[in-house]
Motif scaffolding. Structure first.
Motif, PDB file in Angstrom:
ATOM      1  N   HIS A 208       5.035  -4.422  15.353  1.00  0.00           N
ATOM      2  CA  HIS A 208       5.667  -3.106  15.487  1.00  0.00           C
ATOM      3  C   HIS A 208       6.665  -2.906  14.342  1.00  0.00           C
ATOM      4  CE1 HIS A 208       3.761  -2.921  19.376  1.00  0.00           C
ATOM      5  NE2 HIS A 208       4.386  -4.010  19.769  1.00  0.00           N
ATOM      6  N   TRP A 209       6.200  -2.310  13.261  1.00  0.00           N
ATOM      7  CA  TRP A 209       7.028  -2.170  12.070  1.00  0.00           C
ATOM      8  C   TRP A 209       8.225  -1.252  12.293  1.00  0.00           C
ATOM      9  CZ3 TRP A 209       8.261  -4.852   8.190  1.00  0.00           C
ATOM     10  CH2 TRP A 209       7.348  -5.665   7.522  1.00  0.00           C
ATOM     11  N   PHE A 238      -2.827  -2.431   5.943  1.00  0.00           N
ATOM     12  CA  PHE A 238      -1.488  -2.613   6.508  1.00  0.00           C
ATOM     13  C   PHE A 238      -0.838  -1.238   6.689  1.00  0.00           C
ATOM     14  CE2 PHE A 238      -1.370  -6.796   3.867  1.00  0.00           C
ATOM     15  CZ  PHE A 238      -2.298  -7.368   4.726  1.00  0.00           C
ATOM     16  N   ASP A 239      -1.370  -0.453   7.593  1.00  0.00           N
ATOM     17  CA  ASP A 239      -0.908   0.931   7.745  1.00  0.00           C
ATOM     18  C   ASP A 239       0.541   1.006   8.198  1.00  0.00           C
ATOM     19  OD1 ASP A 239      -3.440   1.795   7.004  1.00  0.00           O
ATOM     20  OD2 ASP A 239      -4.163   1.908   9.069  1.00  0.00           O
ATOM     21  N   GLY A 240       0.948   0.106   9.099  1.00  0.00           N
ATOM     22  CA  GLY A 240       2.332   0.109   9.560  1.00  0.00           C
ATOM     23  C   GLY A 240       3.310  -0.155   8.438  1.00  0.00           C
ATOM     24  N   PHE A 245       7.219   1.902   4.288  1.00  0.00           N
ATOM     25  CA  PHE A 245       7.595   2.232   2.907  1.00  0.00           C
ATOM     26  C   PHE A 245       7.944   3.716   2.799  1.00  0.00           C
ATOM     27  CE2 PHE A 245       4.791  -1.391   1.033  1.00  0.00           C
ATOM     28  CZ  PHE A 245       5.851  -2.272   1.122  1.00  0.00           C
ATOM     29  N   ARG A 246       7.063   4.554   3.339  1.00  0.00           N
ATOM     30  CA  ARG A 246       7.249   6.011   3.211  1.00  0.00           C
ATOM     31  C   ARG A 246       8.496   6.494   3.956  1.00  0.00           C
ATOM     32  NH1 ARG A 246       1.378   6.260   3.735  1.00  0.00           N
ATOM     33  NH2 ARG A 246       0.459   7.090   1.805  1.00  0.00           N
ATOM     34  N   LYS A 247       8.695   6.003   5.160  1.00  0.00           N
ATOM     35  CA  LYS A 247       9.792   6.512   5.990  1.00  0.00           C
ATOM     36  C   LYS A 247      11.160   6.039   5.513  1.00  0.00           C
ATOM     37  CE  LYS A 247       7.598   7.722  10.328  1.00  0.00           C
ATOM     38  NZ  LYS A 247       7.710   7.670  11.812  1.00  0.00           N
ATOM     39  N   MET A 252      11.498  -4.383   1.638  1.00  0.00           N
ATOM     40  CA  MET A 252      12.224  -5.322   2.500  1.00  0.00           C
ATOM     41  C   MET A 252      12.067  -6.734   1.955  1.00  0.00           C
ATOM     42  SD  MET A 252      11.579  -6.174   6.530  1.00  0.00           S
ATOM     43  CE  MET A 252      11.778  -7.862   7.109  1.00  0.00           C
ATOM     44  N   GLU A 253      13.191  -7.398   1.714  1.00  0.00           N
ATOM     45  CA  GLU A 253      13.162  -8.797   1.312  1.00  0.00           C
ATOM     46  C   GLU A 253      13.069  -9.679   2.548  1.00  0.00           C
ATOM     47  OE1 GLU A 253      15.527  -9.440  -2.667  1.00  0.00           O
ATOM     48  OE2 GLU A 253      16.755  -8.329  -1.264  1.00  0.00           O
ATOM     49  N   GLN A 254      12.363 -10.805   2.423  1.00  0.00           N
ATOM     50  CA  GLN A 254      12.062 -11.591   3.617  1.00  0.00           C
ATOM     51  C   GLN A 254      13.281 -12.284   4.215  1.00  0.00           C
ATOM     52  OE1 GLN A 254      10.476 -15.911   1.959  1.00  0.00           O
ATOM     53  NE2 GLN A 254       9.079 -14.536   2.944  1.00  0.00           N
TER      54      GLN A 254
END
Length: 261
Positions: A208-209, A238-240, A245-247, A252-254
């Motif tokens: 759940h991204w 990887f649609d989530g 990215f878009r929103k 994001m760094e791990q």
């Protein structure tokens, strides 16, 4: 590049722009100093070399080096992969915080443990040393239980893990889970590994991204790079992640995984 060099010697027209892309950067960046050109057709130029011995030097560079030392003699040791590599690995027999060193060569691997069924390849050192949390994160991503009893944890240290020598060793795992930064670089690195290992390679990411959107804080750098990251995420399905990215407008760094969410 040899084909272009031969045509120049024979006085035949070539695509000079394509030829420039084959040249070492120091020559391509000042090509007017080394070559004169005459356009004779669409994307066709007749080229003359202005420096004695340059074509011979370029022909030597064009030869694929058979060793690291030969590549160095041609001016770029990186044209040949090293004959040895080292990996740091946490495994079930490990005591304390000191990881195992695995030495790889073309003759095989030297290590003091038997690899597990699964491998978790972690890009950054901070996450690698916190292997317990990373295995918990993998379990959350995959809906399963992971520990050092069934999964080795390997330090990736960037693109060095995309060398064939390393990938051959990583291919021993039934499944290799890749925990990389969630940005264009991480997706490119995963793509290189997946092309080599096929369905064995998996990208470790949350189910759940939307619960992680607040962890996206790294500036993409350019709109083109950002668009490439979205396209790469979508190409892998990887649609989530693409939506994240878009929103958020960020990467994001791990290391953000180590925070509680």
């Amino acid at each position: 590049m040899n084909r272009y060099l031969k045509n120049i010697r024979d006085g035949k027209a070539i695509n000079f722009e394509a030829f420039l892309k084959k040249l070492p950067d120091d020559i391509a960046g000042r090509h007017w100093k080394y070559f004169s050109v005459e356009k004779v057709g669409a994307q066709k130029w007749r080229v003359s070399c202005l420096e004695d011995g340059l074509l011979e030097r370029l022909e030597m560079v064009a030869v694929k080096p058979e060793s690291r030392s030969q590549a160095a003699s041609q001016g770029d040791s990186h044209r040949h992969a090293p004959d040895h590599a080292f990996l740091l690995v946490y495994h079930s027999l490990q005591k304390g915080q000191r990881p195992e060193v695995v030495m790889l060569s073309r003759e095989g691997a030297v290590c003091n443990f038997k690899s597990k069924k699964f491998g978790l390849l972690v890009e950054n050192e901070q996450n690698f040393f916190d292997n317990t949390r990373m295995l918990e994160f993998l379990g959350e991503c995959e809906g399963d239980n992971f520990s050092l009893d069934n999964c080795d944890v390997i330090l990736g240290s960037g693109n060095r893990v995309t060398r064939p020598l390393v990938l051959d060793w990583l291919g021993q795992y039934d499944s290799l889970f890749c925990a990389f930064d969630y940005d264009l670089g991480g997706l490119k690195m995963f793509g290189s590994i997946k092309r080599y290992l096929g369905d064995k390679a998996h990208f470790a990411q949350p189910i759940h991204w939307h619960q992680w959107h607040n962890a996206f804080r790294k500036t993409p750098g350019s709109s083109e790079r950002f668009a490439q990251a979205i396209a790469a995420a979508e190409s892998f399905g990887f649609d989530g992640l693409a939506v994240a990215f878009r929103k958020t407008g960020h990467f994001m760094e791990q290391e953000m995984i180590l925070d509680e969410h």
